[in-house]
Design a protein around this motif. Structure first.
Motif, PDB file in Angstrom:
ATOM      1  N   ILE A   1       0.859  -1.152   0.004  1.00 51.99           N
ATOM      2  CA  ILE A   1      -0.072   0.190  -0.043  1.00 51.99           C
ATOM      3  C   ILE A   1       0.935   1.326  -0.277  1.00 51.99           C
ATOM      4  O   ILE A   1       1.696   1.490   0.814  1.00 51.99           O
ATOM      5  N   LEU A   2       0.710   2.002  -0.971  1.00 53.86           N
ATOM      6  CA  LEU A   2       1.820   3.239  -1.007  1.00 53.86           C
ATOM      7  C   LEU A   2       1.170   4.223  -0.142  1.00 53.86           C
ATOM      8  O   LEU A   2      -0.110   4.611   0.116  1.00 53.86           O
TER       9      LEU A   2
ATOM     10  N   VAL B   1      10.105  -1.285  -4.302  1.00 55.56           N
ATOM     11  CA  VAL B   1       9.969  -0.666  -3.182  1.00 55.56           C
ATOM     12  C   VAL B   1       8.466   0.097  -3.099  1.00 55.56           C
ATOM     13  O   VAL B   1       7.930   0.288  -2.209  1.00 55.56           O
ATOM     14  N   ASP B   2       8.267   0.610  -4.308  1.00 59.58           N
ATOM     15  CA  ASP B   2       6.971   1.506  -4.440  1.00 59.58           C
ATOM     16  C   ASP B   2       5.853   0.956  -5.382  1.00 59.58           C
ATOM     17  O   ASP B   2       5.603   1.463  -6.471  1.00 59.58           O
ATOM     18  N   GLU B   3       5.511  -0.266  -4.931  1.00 59.02           N
ATOM     19  CA  GLU B   3       4.386  -0.774  -5.925  1.00 59.02           C
ATOM     20  C   GLU B   3       2.926  -0.556  -4.982  1.00 59.02           C
ATOM     21  O   GLU B   3       2.840  -0.744  -3.983  1.00 59.02           O
ATOM     22  N   ASP B   4       2.074  -0.362  -5.881  1.00 57.46           N
ATOM     23  CA  ASP B   4       0.831  -0.338  -5.411  1.00 57.46           C
ATOM     24  C   ASP B   4       0.072  -1.717  -5.653  1.00 57.46           C
ATOM     25  O   ASP B   4      -0.066  -2.081  -6.923  1.00 57.46           O
TER      26      ASP B   4
ATOM     27  N   SER C   1      -3.147  -2.576  -4.599  1.00 56.64           N
ATOM     28  CA  SER C   1      -4.344  -2.523  -4.250  1.00 56.64           C
ATOM     29  C   SER C   1      -5.232  -3.384  -5.219  1.00 56.64           C
ATOM     30  O   SER C   1      -5.852  -4.080  -4.471  1.00 56.64           O
ATOM     31  N   SER C   2      -5.201  -3.309  -6.372  1.00 52.76           N
ATOM     32  CA  SER C   2      -5.749  -4.154  -7.374  1.00 52.76           C
ATOM     33  C   SER C   2      -5.479  -5.870  -7.034  1.00 52.76           C
ATOM     34  O   SER C   2      -6.648  -6.411  -7.059  1.00 52.76           O
ATOM     35  N   ILE C   3      -4.314  -5.830  -6.686  1.00 52.69           N
ATOM     36  CA  ILE C   3      -3.937  -7.321  -6.254  1.00 52.69           C
ATOM     37  C   ILE C   3      -4.634  -7.807  -5.228  1.00 52.69           C
ATOM     38  O   ILE C   3      -5.131  -9.105  -5.026  1.00 52.69           O
ATOM     39  N   PHE C   4      -4.488  -6.946  -4.166  1.00 52.35           N
ATOM     40  CA  PHE C   4      -5.216  -7.359  -2.788  1.00 52.35           C
ATOM     41  C   PHE C   4      -6.841  -7.581  -3.102  1.00 52.35           C
ATOM     42  O   PHE C   4      -7.452  -8.367  -2.533  1.00 52.35           O
ATOM     43  N   LYS C   5      -7.354  -6.572  -4.016  1.00 47.72           N
ATOM     44  CA  LYS C   5      -8.728  -6.859  -3.995  1.00 47.72           C
ATOM     45  C   LYS C   5      -9.222  -7.833  -4.576  1.00 47.72           C
ATOM     46  O   LYS C   5     -10.254  -8.370  -4.634  1.00 47.72           O
ATOM     47  N   ASN C   6      -8.390  -8.139  -5.761  1.00 46.70           N
ATOM     48  CA  ASN C   6      -8.649  -9.785  -6.507  1.00 46.70           C
ATOM     49  C   ASN C   6      -8.483 -11.013  -5.776  1.00 46.70           C
ATOM     50  O   ASN C   6      -8.726 -11.793  -6.335  1.00 46.70           O
ATOM     51  N   PHE C   7      -7.646 -10.890  -4.370  1.00 46.66           N
ATOM     52  CA  PHE C   7      -7.389 -12.168  -3.763  1.00 46.66           C
ATOM     53  C   PHE C   7      -8.920 -12.415  -3.195  1.00 46.66           C
ATOM     54  O   PHE C   7      -9.393 -11.917  -2.402  1.00 46.66           O
ATOM     55  N   LYS C   8      -9.467 -13.677  -3.377  1.00 51.70           N
ATOM     56  CA  LYS C   8     -10.739 -14.079  -3.023  1.00 51.70           C
ATOM     57  C   LYS C   8     -10.847 -15.101  -1.940  1.00 51.70           C
ATOM     58  O   LYS C   8     -11.796 -15.516  -1.520  1.00 51.70           O
TER      59      LYS C   8
ATOM     60  N   GLU D   1       2.364  -0.228  16.518  1.00 53.70           N
ATOM     61  CA  GLU D   1       3.649   0.978  16.301  1.00 53.70           C
ATOM     62  C   GLU D   1       4.408   0.874  15.068  1.00 53.70           C
ATOM     63  O   GLU D   1       5.388   1.442  15.031  1.00 53.70           O
ATOM     64  N   ASP D   2       3.859   0.046  14.212  1.00 50.88           N
ATOM     65  CA  ASP D   2       4.850  -0.253  12.908  1.00 50.88           C
ATOM     66  C   ASP D   2       4.823   1.210  12.124  1.00 50.88           C
ATOM     67  O   ASP D   2       3.833   1.948  11.863  1.00 50.88           O
ATOM     68  N   LEU D   3       6.363   1.610  11.888  1.00 50.23           N
ATOM     69  CA  LEU D   3       6.398   2.829  11.057  1.00 50.23           C
ATOM     70  C   LEU D   3       6.773   2.455   9.752  1.00 50.23           C
ATOM     71  O   LEU D   3       6.742   3.165   8.816  1.00 50.23           O
ATOM     72  N   ALA D   4       7.488   1.155   9.368  1.00 51.26           N
ATOM     73  CA  ALA D   4       7.518   0.862   8.126  1.00 51.26           C
ATOM     74  C   ALA D   4       6.419   0.515   7.144  1.00 51.26           C
ATOM     75  O   ALA D   4       6.223   1.195   5.987  1.00 51.26           O
ATOM     76  N   THR D   5       5.317   0.065   7.533  1.00 51.59           N
ATOM     77  CA  THR D   5       4.267  -0.090   7.037  1.00 51.59           C
ATOM     78  C   THR D   5       3.166   0.164   7.968  1.00 51.59           C
ATOM     79  O   THR D   5       2.749  -0.703   8.979  1.00 51.59           O
ATOM     80  N   PRO D   6       2.804   1.405   7.988  1.00 47.89           N
ATOM     81  CA  PRO D   6       1.700   1.988   8.949  1.00 47.89           C
ATOM     82  C   PRO D   6       0.426   0.998   9.267  1.00 47.89           C
ATOM     83  O   PRO D   6      -0.147   0.521   8.174  1.00 47.89           O
ATOM     84  N   LEU D   7      -0.414   1.344  10.446  1.00 48.22           N
ATOM     85  CA  LEU D   7      -1.396   0.302  10.881  1.00 48.22           C
ATOM     86  C   LEU D   7      -2.464   0.870   9.521  1.00 48.22           C
ATOM     87  O   LEU D   7      -3.345   0.101   9.407  1.00 48.22           O
ATOM     88  N   SER D   8      -2.437   2.084   9.120  1.00 48.02           N
ATOM     89  CA  SER D   8      -3.576   2.442   8.104  1.00 48.02           C
ATOM     90  C   SER D   8      -3.514   1.628   6.759  1.00 48.02           C
ATOM     91  O   SER D   8      -4.360   1.256   6.136  1.00 48.02           O
TER      92      SER D   8
END
Length: 244
Positions: free
Chosen positions: A124-125, A176-179, A181-188, A198-205
């Motif tokens: 997630i970017l 490093v900078d891949e989105d 989103s569509s791949i996650f959305k297509n996972f069924k 407290e993750d700063l590398a990949t934030p909770l959001s």
């Protein structure tokens, strides 16, 4: 230490792996590390857990005891090499459970496993800080002026990549900078998403976003940073079995 030799795009890949808790009829659990890590870190977290599974720990190309790849890769390449690796172990991705941490989460998702367990997955970017954005602009400008200055390159590289050889540095830039989103959305298939609060590398959001994208997913924020699973592995196992 076990090793497999695989061929992808005409190049030879030497892949290190370990099988643990092997038993007849046990379900397969494939465990993929994140960028800069290795199978030993994942074994440290999960070796005593998920006892009804046979564990398959794999060093992805360029990490741990797996040799640097013969050419720069992208995430699709990593997924294909891991697919070949699973086939060499007589495993079908569609019939296994895969745990993937950080970069390993992206690779795991591309493999489309029967059950997916994400640990602070990349993909997630997020908005880069002003300092990072300024450094990127400066790097691009200076590379045009002094494109072959290796000392300059090393000074401008982040701490994560300063000691990488050129193949792995180019690979890092590819992934490093891949989105995703569509791949996650297509996972069924069923997906269990665990995240360090407290993750700063990949934030909770980012975890919350992946949860909204994968329809059949459950989200579990836990105490800790990007490597929260080292202390929370038992809770990950507990929540997995409760919600299975």
């Amino acid at each position: 230490m076990a090793q497999k030799i695989l061929t992808h795009k005409g190049g030879e890949f030497s892949i290190s792996y370990a099988i643990q808790n092997a038993q007849n009829g046990a379900k397969p659990l494939v465990i993929l590390h994140g960028w800069g890590a290795n199978k030993n870190l994942m074994q440290q977290a999960f070796n005593a857990l998920f006892r009804d599974f046979t564990h398959y720990y794999i060093d992805m190309p360029g990490f741990g005891n797996s040799k640097t790849p013969p050419f720069a890769l992208n995430t699709q390449d990593y997924a294909e090499v891991m697919r070949l690796m699973l086939e060499s172990l007589q495993l079908e991705p569609a019939k296994v459970t895969i745990i993937g941490h950080s970069f390993g989460g992206k690779v795991a998702t591309l493999l489309n496993p029967k059950i997916l367990i994400l640990l602070s997955s990349a993909g997630i970017l997020t908005q880069k800080s002003l300092k990072v954005r300024a450094k990127i602009v400066t790097t691009k400008l200076l590379n045009k002026v002094l494109p072959k200055n290796q000392l300059l390159r090393n000074l401008l590289r982040s701490k994560d990549v300063q000691n990488m050889d050129e193949v792995m540095y180019q690979t890092f830039k590819n992934v490093v900078d891949e989105d995703f989103s569509s791949i996650f959305k297509n996972f069924k298939n069923p997906c269990y998403i665990f995240w360090g609060k407290e993750d700063l590398a990949t934030p909770l959001s980012s975890g919350e976003r992946i949860h909204t994208l994968i329809y059949d997913s459950k989200f579990f924020p836990l105490e800790g940073d990007h490597f929260f699973f080292l202390k929370q592995a038992k809770e990950i196992e507990r929540q997995f079995y409760i919600n299975l």
